[in-house]
Scaffold this active site. Structure first.
Site, short mmCIF file in Angstrom:
data_model
loop_
_atom_site.label_atom_id
_atom_site.label_comp_id
_atom_site.label_asym_id
_atom_site.label_seq_id
_atom_site.Cartn_x
_atom_site.Cartn_y
_atom_site.Cartn_z
N LYS A 82 0.74 -1.21 -0.03
CA LYS A 82 -0.10 0.04 -0.03
C LYS A 82 1.01 1.16 -0.02
CE LYS A 82 -4.33 0.99 0.07
NZ LYS A 82 -5.34 0.48 -0.59
N GLY B 299 -26.28 2.50 -1.35
CA GLY B 299 -25.21 3.32 -2.13
C GLY B 299 -25.47 2.69 -3.73
N GLY C 21 -24.11 4.29 -6.29
CA GLY C 21 -22.85 4.90 -7.22
C GLY C 21 -22.41 4.26 -8.29
N HIS C 22 -20.98 4.25 -8.56
CA HIS C 22 -20.51 3.68 -9.45
C HIS C 22 -20.65 2.21 -9.69
CE1 HIS C 22 -18.12 7.46 -9.71
NE2 HIS C 22 -18.41 7.26 -10.83
N VAL C 23 -20.60 1.52 -8.55
CA VAL C 23 -20.91 0.14 -8.49
C VAL C 23 -22.46 0.01 -8.17
CG1 VAL C 23 -20.55 -2.05 -7.02
CG2 VAL C 23 -18.64 -0.31 -7.31
P1 NAD Z 1 -19.49 5.84 -5.28
O1 NAD Z 1 -18.86 6.90 -4.42
O2 NAD Z 1 -19.54 6.02 -6.66
O3 NAD Z 1 -20.70 5.15 -4.85
C1 NAD Z 1 -20.90 5.26 -3.34
C2 NAD Z 1 -22.28 5.74 -3.35
O4 NAD Z 1 -22.88 5.74 -1.86
C3 NAD Z 1 -22.53 7.34 -3.51
O5 NAD Z 1 -23.60 7.74 -4.53
C4 NAD Z 1 -22.84 7.90 -2.25
O6 NAD Z 1 -23.54 9.14 -2.43
C5 NAD Z 1 -23.61 6.78 -1.21
N1 NAD Z 1 -23.29 6.79 -0.07
C6 NAD Z 1 -22.71 7.52 0.93
N2 NAD Z 1 -23.17 7.26 2.14
C7 NAD Z 1 -24.18 6.52 1.96
C8 NAD Z 1 -25.19 6.23 2.95
N3 NAD Z 1 -24.93 6.26 4.23
N4 NAD Z 1 -26.19 5.69 2.53
C9 NAD Z 1 -26.42 5.29 1.46
N5 NAD Z 1 -25.66 5.79 0.22
C10 NAD Z 1 -24.68 6.50 0.60
O7 NAD Z 1 -18.23 4.48 -5.09
P2 NAD Z 1 -18.18 3.04 -5.65
O8 NAD Z 1 -17.04 3.33 -6.67
O9 NAD Z 1 -19.70 2.80 -6.35
O10 NAD Z 1 -17.84 2.18 -4.70
C11 NAD Z 1 -18.65 1.90 -3.54
C12 NAD Z 1 -17.88 0.96 -2.60
O11 NAD Z 1 -17.31 -0.21 -3.05
C13 NAD Z 1 -16.94 1.82 -1.79
O12 NAD Z 1 -16.74 1.53 -0.62
C14 NAD Z 1 -15.68 1.39 -2.59
O13 NAD Z 1 -14.53 1.70 -1.79
C15 NAD Z 1 -15.66 -0.16 -2.82
N6 NAD Z 1 -15.27 -0.54 -4.02
C16 NAD Z 1 -15.24 -0.09 -5.20
C17 NAD Z 1 -14.75 -0.62 -6.38
C18 NAD Z 1 -14.96 -0.27 -7.60
O14 NAD Z 1 -14.67 -0.71 -8.68
N7 NAD Z 1 -15.46 1.12 -7.84
C19 NAD Z 1 -14.03 -1.60 -6.22
C20 NAD Z 1 -13.74 -2.33 -4.87
C21 NAD Z 1 -14.32 -1.85 -3.84
#
Ligand code: NAD
Length: 437
Positions: free
Chosen positions: A128, A232, A234-236
């Site tokens: 890391k 959530g 978001g992106h995932v």
């Molecule tokens: P993102 O920021 O695009 O989406 C997260 C969403 O959660 C946002 O829309 C945010 O507004 C919402 N959010 C925050 N607090 C909240 C709550 N209390 N209740 C409901 N919604 C809430 O992030 P992402 O890329 O979608 O990733 C989501 C999680 O997965 C993160 O923890 C990230 O570390 C983990 N992750 C993502 C990836 C990836 O490929 N993007 C890979 C491994 C792990």
């Protein structure tokens, strides 16, 4: 002296280093003697602290640091274990109160990457990067960012590939391009430079694979007709909802703190049975929804004694990192309630998988990627989830503990081509006094 150094803020520590004429240093572990040596005698207290730390030190092979020339920022690379290959993991750009907090974060997060990479069957070790953000430097100043990340790339080059960096919290794809301009030892570079791009869609598919394995394990069939709560969107979360409807779920309940995003997602799935709830940041009520599966895809540490008591679903499977507030306590609490928990670092591996394979080039419907999402490869998410859950049932240990034990054993396997090269690199860095040139 040890405690004094540890309790300094990163900026006070940077001044300490400057007063002693130190711009680069290392802490390197000698497994034979069980001692950790610092490159400079005045920093030996840090090495002594690390090696004595029972909470976060797990025989890390080494850690390498520099102070950026222009913005007085402490930059580090932690190598936990490199038996399977170079220590791979993202670089975090974060504010720390103390040197101790900074060191502990690097130690803990690098172990996490060892486990995630090994369980994914990747021939990578775990590491890391951690940059302690100097509060006096504007985080959004493009010139400062470019300089800091270019210098971080120079650190990667200096430590000769024992650690290979990637994107993480606080770091963007543009920052990765700056790193890439100074070193080949990085992944997660922009697609325009040959990188793999946003991994969120494969990550969502990985979560689906984990859910399907958990349903199979419980004898509850397929996703068809089920109700799933997604925290959530978001992106995932958003593509996950799409895949869930593709799989024939009866209903999805989603939540988010972003009203605009909710409106957009509702629009995207307007013909489907989606209930999207707007919530406040500290509102975890979605975890208590009446449903078959709860999928945390927002932030970490949402699974704690209180929220676990409220869960009505039989399965928890999501993408968020570090979902358990306390890895041991909450893993057990879920098992005690007969809730099947799919460990997050097993199911959300696709981000590092897509980045880690960048050096192997690209194939349409890439078999190197697809095998993680299929059912005919021993280390696929589906098969590893089943293996973890079945072992958990037979041993009585909760799934997170089982997954960690499996990952630890895998991480001790030695790379069939390169051997334990990371360790060799570290030894040569020490002999060559890398910090001097
Ligand atoms: P993102 O920021 O695009 O989406 C997260 C969403 O959660 C946002 O829309 C945010 O507004 C919402 N959010 C925050 N607090 C909240 C709550 N209390 N209740 C409901 N919604 C809430 O992030 P992402 O890329 O979608 O990733 C989501 C999680 O997965 C993160 O923890 C990230 O570390 C983990 N992750 C993502 C990836 C990836 O490929 N993007 C890979 C491994 C792990």
């Amino acid at each position: 002296m040890s405690r004094e150094l540890l309790q300094l803020s990163p900026q006070e520590f940077v001044r300490f280093l400057s007063d002693h004429g130190i711009t680069r240093f290392h802490l390197v572990y000698d497994a034979a003697s069980g001692a950790m040596a610092a490159s400079h005698p005045e920093l030996q207290p840090l090495a002594d602290f690390v090696v004595a730390d029972e909470r976060d030190f797990m025989e890390h092979e080494g850690a390498f640091f520099q102070v950026s020339r222009k913005y007085d920022t402490l930059q580090g690379a932690f190598v936990h274990r490199s038996r399977r290959g170079a220590a791979a993991g993202g670089v975090r750009y974060w504010i720390y109160d103390t040197v101790e907090g900074y060191l502990r974060d690097g130690l803990r997060l690098s172990v996490g990457m060892t486990m995630k990479n090994a369980l994914a069957g990747l021939w990578w070790g775990g590491g890391k990067g951690v940059m302690a953000r100097n509060p006096e430097v504007d985080r959004d100043d493009p010139e400062a960012r470019a300089t800091l990340y270019r210098e971080y790339g120079e650190l990667m080059t200096r430590i000769k590939g024992c650690y290979v960096t990637a994107e993480d919290v606080g770091t963007s794809v543009d920052d990765m391009a700056q790193i890439f301009s100074r070193t080949r030892f990085t992944t997660c570079i922009p697609p325009a430079l040959g990188g793999s791009g946003n991994p969120s869609v494969p990550t969502a598919r990985g979560v689906i694979a984990g859910m399907e394995a958990a349903l199979e394990f419980r004898g509850e069939g397929t996703l068809s007709g089920k109700t799933v709560a997604v925290q959530g969107m978001g992106h995932v979360g958003e593509p996950l909802i799409g895949y869930l409807f593709d799989k024939g779920v009866a209903r999805v309940i989603g939540s988010d703190i972003d009203e605009e995003l909710i409106a957009r997602v509702q629009q995207a799935f307007s013909g489907e049975n989606l209930e999207a709830r707007f919530v406040e940041l500290d509102d975890l009520s979605i975890l208590a929804a009446e449903c078959d599966i709860v999928s945390p895809c927002a932030t970490g540490a949402t699974l704690n004694p209180q929220s676990i008591r409220s869960i009505n679903a039989r399965i928890v499977c999501g993408a968020a990192n570090n979902q358990l507030e306390d890895a041991t306590r909450d893993d057990r609490a879920l098992a005690k309630r007969d809730i099947t928990y799919v460990p997050d670092f097993l199911t959300n591996r696709m981000g590092i998988v897509t980045c880690a394979d960048e050096g192997a080039g690209y194939v349409t419907d890439d078999p190197m990627i697809e095998r993680h999402l299929a059912r005919d490869w021993e280390y696929s998410i589906y098969n590893m989830t089943l293996k973890v859950l079945e072992t958990s049932r037979s041993t009585g240990d909760p799934p997170g503990t089982v997954a960690l034990d499996m990952a630890n054993a895998l991480s001790l396997e030695t790379n069939p081509i390169y051997g334990h090269r990371g360790q060799q690199i570290i030894e040569s860095l020490v002999v060559d006094r890398w910090y001097e040139d």
